[in-house]
Design a protein around this motif. Sequence first.
Motif, PDB file in Angstrom:
ATOM      1  N   ALA A 195       4.527   3.315   6.207  1.00  0.00           N
ATOM      2  CA  ALA A 195       3.097   3.173   5.897  1.00  0.00           C
ATOM      3  C   ALA A 195       2.313   2.799   7.161  1.00  0.00           C
ATOM      4  O   ALA A 195       1.219   3.317   7.390  1.00  0.00           O
ATOM      5  N   ASP A 196       2.874   1.921   7.986  1.00  0.00           N
ATOM      6  CA  ASP A 196       2.238   1.558   9.264  1.00  0.00           C
ATOM      7  C   ASP A 196       2.097   2.772  10.180  1.00  0.00           C
ATOM      8  O   ASP A 196       1.081   2.943  10.852  1.00  0.00           O
ATOM      9  N   PHE A 256      -0.815   4.828   9.006  1.00  0.00           N
ATOM     10  CA  PHE A 256      -2.067   4.103   8.788  1.00  0.00           C
ATOM     11  C   PHE A 256      -3.164   4.631   9.707  1.00  0.00           C
ATOM     12  O   PHE A 256      -2.896   4.873  10.883  1.00  0.00           O
ATOM     13  N   PRO A 257      -4.372   4.888   9.250  1.00  0.00           N
ATOM     14  CA  PRO A 257      -4.984   4.547   7.965  1.00  0.00           C
ATOM     15  C   PRO A 257      -4.888   5.658   6.919  1.00  0.00           C
ATOM     16  O   PRO A 257      -5.624   5.645   5.937  1.00  0.00           O
ATOM     17  N   GLU A 279      -2.786   7.972   3.974  1.00  0.00           N
ATOM     18  CA  GLU A 279      -1.734   7.777   2.973  1.00  0.00           C
ATOM     19  C   GLU A 279      -0.476   8.504   3.409  1.00  0.00           C
ATOM     20  O   GLU A 279      -0.523   9.512   4.108  1.00  0.00           O
ATOM     21  N   SER A 307       1.519   5.139  -0.147  1.00  0.00           N
ATOM     22  CA  SER A 307       0.671   4.034   0.307  1.00  0.00           C
ATOM     23  C   SER A 307      -0.770   4.245  -0.123  1.00  0.00           C
ATOM     24  O   SER A 307      -1.212   5.379  -0.321  1.00  0.00           O
ATOM     25  N   PRO A 329      -3.766   2.773   1.776  1.00  0.00           N
ATOM     26  CA  PRO A 329      -4.278   1.968   2.891  1.00  0.00           C
ATOM     27  C   PRO A 329      -5.620   1.317   2.565  1.00  0.00           C
ATOM     28  O   PRO A 329      -6.501   1.937   1.974  1.00  0.00           O
ATOM     29  N   GLU A 330      -5.732   0.065   2.963  1.00  0.00           N
ATOM     30  CA  GLU A 330      -6.948  -0.737   2.796  1.00  0.00           C
ATOM     31  C   GLU A 330      -7.328  -0.985   1.342  1.00  0.00           C
ATOM     32  O   GLU A 330      -8.425  -1.452   1.066  1.00  0.00           O
ATOM     33  N   ASN A 340      -2.686  -3.140   4.372  1.00  0.00           N
ATOM     34  CA  ASN A 340      -2.821  -2.587   5.718  1.00  0.00           C
ATOM     35  C   ASN A 340      -1.619  -2.970   6.561  1.00  0.00           C
ATOM     36  O   ASN A 340      -0.698  -3.615   6.077  1.00  0.00           O
ATOM     37  N   HIS A 341      -1.656  -2.577   7.830  1.00  0.00           N
ATOM     38  CA  HIS A 341      -0.510  -2.782   8.714  1.00  0.00           C
ATOM     39  C   HIS A 341      -0.156  -4.253   8.907  1.00  0.00           C
ATOM     40  O   HIS A 341       0.940  -4.569   9.310  1.00  0.00           O
ATOM     41  N   TRP A 390       1.341  -5.266   3.817  1.00  0.00           N
ATOM     42  CA  TRP A 390       1.535  -4.295   2.751  1.00  0.00           C
ATOM     43  C   TRP A 390       2.110  -5.032   1.554  1.00  0.00           C
ATOM     44  O   TRP A 390       3.065  -5.787   1.699  1.00  0.00           O
TER      45      TRP A 390
END
Length: 186
Positions: free
Chosen positions: A48-49, A52-53, A55, A119, A121-122, A158-159, A162
């Motif tokens: 996911a990192d 990022f940002p 999906e 994921s 993100p945010e 987020n990074h 999560w």
Amino acid sequence: LHLGLRRPRWDPRAGMAQKQFAASFPMLMSPVTVWLSTRTLSSLKTEADRQFPLETGGALIGYWSDADTVVVTEFVGPGPDSVHRRYSYQHDHEWEAAQIAVLYHRSGRSHVYIGDWHSHPEASSGDLSGTDRRSIRRVIKSREARARRPLMIVLFGNHERWTPSVWVATLEPRWGWQQLLIGAVK
């Protein structure tokens, strides 16, 4: 679903995190216990990192040891033809199917596709979108997937942080979703 396998004896101190999950609404299904290694969860967060940002996502591999216990043994990340967007992710189904086949054979044909992960993100919650719900309905109805109660893990945040939100779905006895509350898994 019972695969006729004996329930494994997992030791949470040996890198496995067992969580008993409770539904966040009136029960349509019995509670489900999900075994997910801290290594696997860490790898999902790393993936996911990496995107990022945008999906990202993939497939979950493992087995149901009994009707109320599922063990996630592996995951498949995004394939080379996956499409990553800010608010959506499209699987590279051919690549994922090939990876799932390799893991299936490597496990002695006992570890199978058990669901998806992706994921958000945010996002401030791991709630499923309408797209997520339609996607998992297609999985349940798919002969190829052979997943009558698939999991969906949504990593939201987020990074820096999560948070996993785990869901299990079924079409029996009626359509229902059960959110599995993870608690302190970080």
